[in-house]
Design an enzyme around this catalytic site. Structure first.
Site, PDB file in Angstrom:
ATOM      1  N   ASP A 213      -1.005  24.999  13.265  1.00 30.63           N
ATOM      2  CA  ASP A 213      -0.456  26.337  13.257  1.00 30.63           C
ATOM      3  C   ASP A 213      -0.308  26.855  11.825  1.00 30.63           C
ATOM      4  O   ASP A 213       0.042  26.099  10.907  1.00 30.63           O
ATOM      5  CB  ASP A 213       0.912  26.295  13.946  1.00 30.63           C
TER       6      ASP A 213
ATOM      7  N   ASP B 182       9.934  27.677   4.508  1.00 31.49           N
ATOM      8  CA  ASP B 182       8.569  27.293   4.166  1.00 31.49           C
ATOM      9  C   ASP B 182       8.541  25.944   3.454  1.00 31.49           C
ATOM     10  O   ASP B 182       9.107  25.794   2.361  1.00 31.49           O
ATOM     11  CB  ASP B 182       7.949  28.366   3.271  1.00 31.49           C
TER      12      ASP B 182
ATOM     13  N   ASN C  62       3.945  23.957   8.815  1.00 34.75           N
ATOM     14  CA  ASN C  62       4.109  24.848   7.668  1.00 34.75           C
ATOM     15  C   ASN C  62       5.572  25.144   7.372  1.00 34.75           C
ATOM     16  O   ASN C  62       5.933  25.417   6.238  1.00 34.75           O
ATOM     17  CB  ASN C  62       3.374  26.168   7.945  1.00 34.75           C
TER      18      ASN C  62
ATOM     19  N   GLU D  20      -5.486  27.191  12.768  1.00 30.84           N
ATOM     20  CA  GLU D  20      -5.267  28.619  12.928  1.00 30.84           C
ATOM     21  C   GLU D  20      -5.311  29.265  11.551  1.00 30.84           C
ATOM     22  O   GLU D  20      -4.379  29.139  10.751  1.00 30.84           O
ATOM     23  CB  GLU D  20      -3.918  28.890  13.592  1.00 30.84           C
TER      24      GLU D  20
END
Length: 593
Positions: A222, A192, A130, A248
């Site tokens: 993740d 990001d 991410n 997640e």
């Protein structure tokens, strides 16, 4: 993925162009069908363990106890912050995708994977895709790569490879009820990634496929809720083989992406599980666990269940952790006994400061092999380690023979394969009714079975399926068919119920061709050429791939080459093997022209 801190990519348009040409996949590719971890599915998270220690643990503990896989900490180059005492969260701040961390280098990682496979244990990588490191610091990463915020020369995404949401001054997420911010702004200043951009996707796919080429069996993704489903679907669709993926995705409030949105592309972490089961064992209210699935957000087949993980231990969300001793041990044992989800067991290091890193030498290197000097090693506790065998023996069976005193004492079976009693009250003396076949069973929660001998208490189940036990307060009993001392099969299996079969075929190919193995079992797509087990060309001209097949089973198979819609079978009749009862088997073949 809470508490991940900040630490810091340079533009290369030529590199971007090359990557797009090499990856060259459609913008909206369909994701593969969900993979699953197989019948031996218990995952242990060896949090922050170094590669050499994991390899040793696979051989000496995890394989013999029947664990299915290890979740390993992120293997990519991360920030180095010696002045901060090597905190645990530095591992979640990528600087590049080189496999060089404080836990070991690429060679050590590859050795760990092959060693664990030899023990029948899969490797699942905690994949941080991410974001990159944040902006609070600059310097050199664990492989020596320089970096700062939005500039990571070893992976030249360029400034436009990142989201710059521009809403909150520092680009951080401010409104957790705003889906757009959650997926386009920064999580505590971490750069990001624009996962909707083709060039970024290509780099991420290359990283994950590199790990697959080393034998990695799957990924824990993740911070998945911070990436749109469509972006992840595109990335997953490009991965070689069919890796097991679990994501997640923390359940939040109104406006936040829901974990249920992600179930179509992989399994999802069920955070409600630790809340409900942890509360029950902490407070002694066990009777309400009978209908546990109805209290979950996710269906059992989509969920990874856990009592605690590395984040919930540190952010206060976990209802129980290793610090709670017996109650935690009982809750972990319950998770392995009750039929819901894929169980994920936590193996921690002890801490008082929630930001502390693992036990380490002055240069940050770690060693966990002895489970001492600050390593909690909950997975070695008998009530966890032996309950993995219980879970494996009960695999595929439903809940049966439920009994409760209406409060803090429960018992239940798993068909004719297993039976467990949990007592969070006073002494429990009772005759229990089960569906177990008659025989004498070792209580694996309180003893070990070796050959035909139980080191603890053994219970006799009569022809009516009944046995009588005195279960102490805050105690348990666990019986299963693979731990019988007399009656039926009198010794536990000496081999594995499933065998990790590696197919290795020396096959010459041309550009665009890939090699698959097909066969007469569902795991080999039942001869359907639209599926099959994809083999890796990492050791070309030998193509390799591993698949779990049932032990002591005759299997027919052949190799095919695929190039787009074109399929070429090798010549000759079907090949045959018998999988045997060892945990692993390697088949070496040469393509038949």
């Amino acid at each position: 993925m809470t508490m991940k801190r900040i630490a810091p990519l340079i533009v290369s348009l030529m590199a971007a162009l090359v990557a797009v040409l090499v990856v060259g996949r459609p913008e909206h590719a369909d994701a593969k069908a969900d993979a699953n971890p197989g019948a031996k599915d218990v995952i242990v998270h060896l949090f922050e363990w170094p590669w050499a220690s994991i390899a040793s643990e696979c051989t000496n503990v995890l394989g013999p106890k029947g664990f299915g896989g290890v979740q390993v900490s992120p293997p990519q180059e991360h920030v180095v912050l010696p002045g901060a005492g090597y905190p645990w969260w530095q591992d979640y701040q990528p600087v590049s995708y080189q496999l060089q961390t404080r836990r070991g280098d690429r060679a050590a990682f590859a050795t760990m994977v092959s060693t664990c496979h030899a023990a029948g244990v899969k490797i699942y990588v905690d994949a941080v895709i991410n974001h990159m490191a944040g902006g609070a610091s600059t310097g050199a990463g664990s492989a020596g790569s320089t970096y700062n915020h939005y500039s990571y020369p070893a992976v030249p995404f360029g400034n436009d490879g990142f989201h710059h949401c521009g809403r909150n001054g520092n680009d951080d997420i401010a409104n957790w009820g705003d889906r757009w911010e959650i997926q386009n702004c920064e999580l505590v200043d971490l750069s990001d990634l624009r996962t909707e951009a083709e060039y970024v996707r290509g780099k991420l796919v290359a990283y994950l496929n590199d790990l697959i080429s080393l034998g990695v069996d799957g990924f824990r993704v993740d911070a998945a809720k911070h990436m749109p489903v469509a972006d992840l679907q595109n990335i997953y669709s490009r991965l070689n083989g069919n890796p097991y993926i679990f994501q997640e995705t923390i359940e939040g409030g109104a406006g936040e992406p829901s974990p249920s949105e992600y179930t179509g592309i992989g399994d999802v972490t069920e955070f409600r599980y630790g809340d409900v089961v942890g509360n029950a064992f902490r407070d002694g209210n066990l009777s309400g666990l009978q209908n546990l699935p109805s209290q979950m957000l996710l269906a059992s087949g989509d969920a990874v269940a856990f009592i605690d993980n590395h984040d919930t231990q540190r952010n206060g969300r976990a209802k129980l952790t290793y610090k709670d001793g017996t109650n935690y041990a009982l809750s972990e044992a319950f998770m392995l006994a009750y039929p819901y989800g894929t169980p994920a067991v936590m193996s921690s290091f002890t801490f008082s400061n929630p930001e502390a890193g693992p036990p380490a030498s002055s240069n940050g290197t770690t060693n966990a092999v002895n489970c001492s000097s600050g390593w909690a090693c909950e997975h070695r506790w008998r009530t966890t380690a032996n309950m993995v065998g219980f879970h494996n023996a009960a695999y595929g069976t439903g809940l049966s023979n439920w009994w409760s005193n209406g409060g803090n004492q429960i018992a239940f079976g798993r068909g004719a394969n297993a039976y467990a009693v949990f007592n969070r009250g006073g002494t429990l003396n009772r005759t229990f009714s089960t569906s177990l076949p008659a025989g004498t069973y070792c209580d694996v929660a309180n003893g070990d079975i070796s050959g035909n001998t139980c080191t603890g208490t053994a219970y006799t189940v009569n022809s009516s399926g009944q046995f009588t036990a005195n279960v102490p307060a805050n105690g348990m009993v666990a019986l299963h068919i693979n731990a019988r001392t007399t009656g039926g099969v009198t010794t536990p299996p000496t081999g594995c119920g499933t065998v990790a079969v590696t197919f290795a075929s020396s096959t010459t190919t041309v550009w665009g061709e890939n090699v698959f193995v097909l066969g007469n079992r569902a795991e080999l797509s039942s001869w359907n050429t639209s599926g099959g087990v994809a083999l890796s060309s990492a050791t070309y001209p030998v193509w390799r791939g591993t698949v779990d097949l049932p032990a002591n089973t005759a299997v027919e198979y052949k190799y095919v080459k695929k190039n787009g819609s074109s399929v070429t079978w090798e010549s000759g009749g079907n090949r045959t093997i018998n999988t045997g009862s060892a945990c692993t088997l390697t088949v070496n073949d040469t393509w038949r022209s």
